[in-house]
Design a protein around this motif. Structure first.
Motif, PDB file in Angstrom:
ATOM      1  N   SER A  94       0.835  -1.205   0.000  1.00 35.06           N
ATOM      2  CA  SER A  94       0.000   0.000   0.000  1.00 35.06           C
ATOM      3  C   SER A  94       0.869   1.253   0.000  1.00 35.06           C
ATOM      4  O   SER A  94       2.050   1.213   0.361  1.00 35.06           O
ATOM      5  N   ASN A  95       0.258   2.343  -0.425  1.00 27.93           N
ATOM      6  CA  ASN A  95       0.904   3.663  -0.424  1.00 27.93           C
ATOM      7  C   ASN A  95       2.255   3.645  -1.141  1.00 27.93           C
ATOM      8  O   ASN A  95       3.226   4.252  -0.696  1.00 27.93           O
ATOM      9  N   PHE A  96       2.319   2.950  -2.253  1.00 22.97           N
ATOM     10  CA  PHE A  96       3.529   2.954  -3.081  1.00 22.97           C
ATOM     11  C   PHE A  96       3.632   4.322  -3.743  1.00 22.97           C
ATOM     12  O   PHE A  96       2.724   4.746  -4.459  1.00 22.97           O
ATOM     13  N   HIS A  97       4.727   5.043  -3.496  1.00 24.54           N
ATOM     14  CA  HIS A  97       4.822   6.409  -4.001  1.00 24.54           C
ATOM     15  C   HIS A  97       6.275   6.820  -4.222  1.00 24.54           C
ATOM     16  O   HIS A  97       7.208   6.149  -3.764  1.00 24.54           O
ATOM     17  N   ILE A  98       6.436   7.924  -4.920  1.00 26.71           N
ATOM     18  CA  ILE A  98       7.756   8.500  -5.176  1.00 26.71           C
ATOM     19  C   ILE A  98       8.030   9.543  -4.105  1.00 26.71           C
ATOM     20  O   ILE A  98       7.311  10.541  -3.996  1.00 26.71           O
ATOM     21  N   GLU A  99       9.047   9.300  -3.312  1.00 26.29           N
ATOM     22  CA  GLU A  99       9.391  10.210  -2.223  1.00 26.29           C
ATOM     23  C   GLU A  99      10.097  11.454  -2.758  1.00 26.29           C
ATOM     24  O   GLU A  99       9.811  12.579  -2.356  1.00 26.29           O
ATOM     25  N   SER A 100      11.036  11.245  -3.679  1.00 28.97           N
ATOM     26  CA  SER A 100      11.772  12.359  -4.284  1.00 28.97           C
ATOM     27  C   SER A 100      12.464  11.851  -5.535  1.00 28.97           C
ATOM     28  O   SER A 100      12.610  10.643  -5.730  1.00 28.97           O
ATOM     29  N   PHE A 101      12.910  12.782  -6.383  1.00 22.88           N
ATOM     30  CA  PHE A 101      13.650  12.386  -7.579  1.00 22.88           C
ATOM     31  C   PHE A 101      14.475  13.564  -8.072  1.00 22.88           C
ATOM     32  O   PHE A 101      14.233  14.716  -7.721  1.00 22.88           O
ATOM     33  N   SER A 102      15.476  13.246  -8.883  1.00 24.77           N
ATOM     34  CA  SER A 102      16.364  14.263  -9.444  1.00 24.77           C
ATOM     35  C   SER A 102      16.557  13.952 -10.924  1.00 24.77           C
ATOM     36  O   SER A 102      15.771  13.209 -11.516  1.00 24.77           O
ATOM     37  N   SER A 103      17.617  14.485 -11.515  1.00 24.19           N
ATOM     38  CA  SER A 103      17.871  14.215 -12.931  1.00 24.19           C
ATOM     39  C   SER A 103      18.434  12.820 -13.156  1.00 24.19           C
ATOM     40  O   SER A 103      18.409  12.312 -14.278  1.00 24.19           O
ATOM     41  N   ASN A 104      18.945  12.178 -12.090  1.00 21.05           N
ATOM     42  CA  ASN A 104      19.561  10.857 -12.282  1.00 21.05           C
ATOM     43  C   ASN A 104      19.212   9.838 -11.203  1.00 21.05           C
ATOM     44  O   ASN A 104      19.828   8.779 -11.133  1.00 21.05           O
ATOM     45  N   SER A 105      18.233  10.135 -10.349  1.00 24.01           N
ATOM     46  CA  SER A 105      17.862   9.169  -9.316  1.00 24.01           C
ATOM     47  C   SER A 105      16.405   9.350  -8.910  1.00 24.01           C
ATOM     48  O   SER A 105      15.791  10.384  -9.188  1.00 24.01           O
ATOM     49  N   CYS A 106      15.892   8.319  -8.232  1.00 25.02           N
ATOM     50  CA  CYS A 106      14.496   8.341  -7.791  1.00 25.02           C
ATOM     51  C   CYS A 106      14.395   7.543  -6.494  1.00 25.02           C
ATOM     52  O   CYS A 106      14.924   6.428  -6.397  1.00 25.02           O
ATOM     53  N   SER A 107      13.719   8.112  -5.500  1.00 22.14           N
ATOM     54  CA  SER A 107      13.535   7.445  -4.212  1.00 22.14           C
ATOM     55  C   SER A 107      12.095   6.950  -4.099  1.00 22.14           C
ATOM     56  O   SER A 107      11.150   7.735  -4.186  1.00 22.14           O
ATOM     57  N   LEU A 108      11.934   5.631  -3.922  1.00 23.90           N
ATOM     58  CA  LEU A 108      10.617   4.997  -3.830  1.00 23.90           C
ATOM     59  C   LEU A 108      10.353   4.555  -2.394  1.00 23.90           C
ATOM     60  O   LEU A 108      11.266   4.090  -1.702  1.00 23.90           O
ATOM     61  N   LYS A 109       9.095   4.676  -1.965  1.00 27.83           N
ATOM     62  CA  LYS A 109       8.710   4.207  -0.632  1.00 27.83           C
ATOM     63  C   LYS A 109       7.334   3.559  -0.700  1.00 27.83           C
ATOM     64  O   LYS A 109       6.539   3.851  -1.596  1.00 27.83           O
ATOM     65  N   TRP A 110       7.061   2.693   0.272  1.00 30.13           N
ATOM     66  CA  TRP A 110       5.749   2.063   0.357  1.00 30.13           C
ATOM     67  C   TRP A 110       5.508   1.611   1.802  1.00 30.13           C
ATOM     68  O   TRP A 110       6.422   1.607   2.625  1.00 30.13           O
ATOM     69  N   ASP A 111       4.267   1.260   2.094  1.00 31.28           N
ATOM     70  CA  ASP A 111       3.886   0.805   3.435  1.00 31.28           C
ATOM     71  C   ASP A 111       3.614  -0.696   3.411  1.00 31.28           C
ATOM     72  O   ASP A 111       3.033  -1.219   2.444  1.00 31.28           O
ATOM     73  N   TYR A 112       4.030  -1.364   4.496  1.00 27.27           N
ATOM     74  CA  TYR A 112       3.739  -2.792   4.625  1.00 27.27           C
ATOM     75  C   TYR A 112       3.911  -3.190   6.086  1.00 27.27           C
ATOM     76  O   TYR A 112       4.838  -2.734   6.764  1.00 27.27           O
ATOM     77  N   ASP A 113       2.996  -4.033   6.579  1.00 29.71           N
ATOM     78  CA  ASP A 113       3.106  -4.517   7.957  1.00 29.71           C
ATOM     79  C   ASP A 113       4.405  -5.297   8.129  1.00 29.71           C
ATOM     80  O   ASP A 113       4.804  -6.062   7.239  1.00 29.71           O
TER      81      ASP A 113
END
Length: 647
Positions: A94-113
């Protein structure tokens, strides 16, 4: 379900090389009657229809046997996925989303028990509705976050995640995908250009009177049929928003295949896109003129019928030669492209026509599905020469002003040459980017050939100028490569090139109103008494050379007072205008599943200068999220202002 279909497509393609389309949403009942899909939907069971042929009575040996063979592994894969939706499967992320990103990287986060028996697999694709398997798997992790690095600037990426039980290997369903377009590089600009409604349509051989009405309303019908004869797609793109001297780095044309029901012949024909000589055509709605128009160059690769995928974007990517041709069209401020398919039908066949979405009209899917040309470019840089501001020779015993020499004294102690440059001549750092920088300096003396000594230029941060301060200096970065004593004898002028980090440091010094300070010193361990003198006066004096382009670095403020309401049976969004001369417009995005975290994380509804828009193609009976972003002419996008609509 789209991911399941994409993975089935992968298995089909391995057998026959054929790519099937994936319908956008629920296909019309009349197209799939008898398939049982509607029956299963009524029972609350997820179901899909896999197309197995394009003729009512296909040739068994040539076509139907292929369809049977290719569908068996696809069906086996689908059956293996059924348990992912069962009661014993791991919970969906759940709540799979992009936390932040730049020109050459991307930070992904999500929720899980917290569950020690579960890990996650993350997949990345460059196009929508592509398969998630070993070829697109980028990470396996027990964490609920992941940073994807070494990405390409200004590029779209699609991410997927699912949970997997360590013991049973049972997989969860995929979480709704997220997508981003990475930020542009520091010296890059981009434009996504759509043709005006009056400049895109198709012309058919047997309906010259009706061709005028094919523009901006009907879908692009391209190919050949008994009723229409040959039909071409034609589109004109306005390039006036791109400077005439722009240097195009990347270019691609995208079209959305809407319907292939009229492409009735298996593996027959190719669809190609060409740049048209504008001097050879005066009326793009005249079939004969379009038919006879001179082709300058075909762009990208032709797409064969078995790979024109209904419901999946088709792209024509330009190589360097094709980009230069597009570049040559910038002076005309527009470009005309012609889309053509097969022009002859085999005996007994009546149609081989592919239908592409215009985004306009009743048959269109909305602005999001218009034909588009994406261009990433930069502009020629300007050069500025900054004269030497200050110079010193710093020894253990003395500091000599207006002098530049380095080496070793008789006690094997280093002697340093110091130089500084006033950066006030550079343009406003918030509105410019340094693309290249180097120090140009000449030596006025040399050493004996037997000496193997090398010399470095260092970018330093100094407040005081005693010998002790120089020895304990805070080094920012080495500039370029070291120069050997042998090179000093071969040539007098030397160039020390700034790397990326050094250019950023130079911009920071300029931003803070500080001088740029450097020291030159020998690096050899085998020290010998000698002194190298560097030119500090006249035409040969050290110079700081800088190339830069005009480009905003920072986004505009976000909009405020975003509101939504239902008006005339449509969701209407309004917000307060931003007063800023650099504002180009507002970009509005809708997402059914989560708050859009960037302008490309959802369906585009609007881009323009008005402070309101309608969700023309969305339901008022469904919960959803909207976000509004401001943008300038780079474009730099602001942080999104978000709102949730409750049905």
């Amino acid at each position: 379900m789209n991911t399941l279909c994409a993975n089935m497509n992968y298995h089909i393609q391995k057998v026959t090389g054929r790519k099937y389309g994936i319908n956008r949403g629920k296909p019309p009942t009349k197209l799939i009657s008898g398939s049982g899909r509607e029956y299963y939907y009524e029972k609350g069971i997820l179901a899909i229809v896999v197309e197995v042929g394009t003729r009512n009575i296909p040739d068994y040996i040539q076509n139907m046997s292929e369809s049977v063979n290719e569908n068996i592994p696809a069906l086996l894969h689908a059956l293996s996925e059924a348990k992912s939706y069962g009661q014993t499967a791991p919970q969906r992320v759940s709540n799979f989303h992009i936390e932040s990103f730049s020109s050459n990287s991307c930070s992904l986060k999500w929720d899980y028990d917290n569950n020690p028996n579960v890990y996650f697999k993350i997949y990345r694709n460059l196009n929508n509705k592509m398969s998630c398997n070993h070829s697109s798997l980028i990470a396996t992790t027990c964490s609920t976050s992941f940073i994807d690095e070494n990405l390409k600037s200004g590029t779209m990426y699609f991410y997927y995640v699912r949970a997997i039980n360590k013991l049973s290997k049972t997989k969860s369903p995929f979480a709704p995908k997220v997508k981003i377009k990475t930020l542009l590089g520091e010296d890059e600009f981009s434009r996504t250009i759509f043709p005006h409604a009056s400049d895109v349509g198709f012309v058919a051989e047997k309906s010259p009177e009706a061709n005028h009405g094919h523009f901006g309303v009907q879908s692009l019908k391209v190919g050949v049929s008994q009723n229409r004869g040959i039909s071409y797609g034609i589109m004109r793109f306005d390039l006036s928003s791109i400077p005439e001297d722009a240097i195009i780095l990347e270019a691609k044309v995208s079209l959305y295949p809407l319907n292939r029901v009229s492409a009735k012949i298996e593996k027959y024909g190719e669809w190609s896109l060409s740049i048209i000589d504008q001097d050879s055509i005066s009326n793009i709605r005249d079939f004969e003129q379009v038919h006879q128009a001179k082709h300058i160059k075909t762009i990208g690769g032709s797409i064969p019928s078995e790979k024109l995928t209904q419901g999946i974007w088709s792209h024509w990517d330009c190589n360097e030669f094709e980009r230069k041709i597009i570049q040559s069209q910038l002076k005309r401020q527009n470009i005309i492209l012609k889309l053509e398919g097969p022009t002859l039908l085999p005996i007994g066949r009546d149609s081989q026509v592919m239908v592409f979405d215009l985004g306009y009209g009743n048959a269109g899917g909305g602005l999001h599905y218009r034909p588009a040309i994406d261009i990433k470019y930069t502009v020629p840089s300007k050069e500025i020469s900054i004269e030497l501001q200050n110079s010193m020779t710093i020894t253990p015993d003395d500091i000599t002003q207006d002098s530049m020499a380095c080496g070793f004294n008789k006690d094997d102690e280093k002697i340093y040459a110091y130089m500084s440059f006033d950066l006030s001549k550079l343009p406003n750092p918030d509105e410019s980017v340094i693309t290249d920088a180097w120090i140009e300096i000449s030596n006025t003396s040399t050493v004996k050939k037997t000496m193997d000594i090398r010399y470095n230029v260092e970018f330093v941060d100094l407040e005081e100028f005693s010998y002790q301060d120089i020895r304990e200096r805070e080094r920012i970065e080495f500039i370029g490569y070291e120069v050997s004593s042998a090179e000093l004898g071969k040539k007098k002028k030397h160039h020390f090139i700034f790397d990326h980090y050094s250019k950023l440091a130079l911009e920071e010094k300029q931003q803070n109103g500080e001088e740029a300070k450097f020291v030159i010193h020998p690096t050899s361990v085998l020290s010998r008494d000698h002194l190298i003198k560097w030119s500090h006066k006249g035409k040969k004096a050290a110079k700081l050379m800088v190339k830069y382009i005009k480009r905003r670095k920072h986004p505009l403020p976000s909009v405020v007072n975003l509101q939504c309401k239902v008006e005339n049976k449509l969701v209407k969004l309004t917000w307060d205008k931003i007063e800023d001369n650099d504002l180009v417009g507002y970009y509005v995005v809708r997402n059914r599943w989560h708050v859009p975290k960037n302008p490309f994380d959802g369906v585009k509804l609007y881009a323009g200068s008005d402070n309101y828009t309608f969700d023309n193609f969305g339901s008022t009976k469904m919960d959803k999220y909207f976000a509004v972003f401001t943008y300038d002419n780079v474009p730099n996008f602001s942080q999104g202002t978000e709102i949730e609509y409750k049905a």
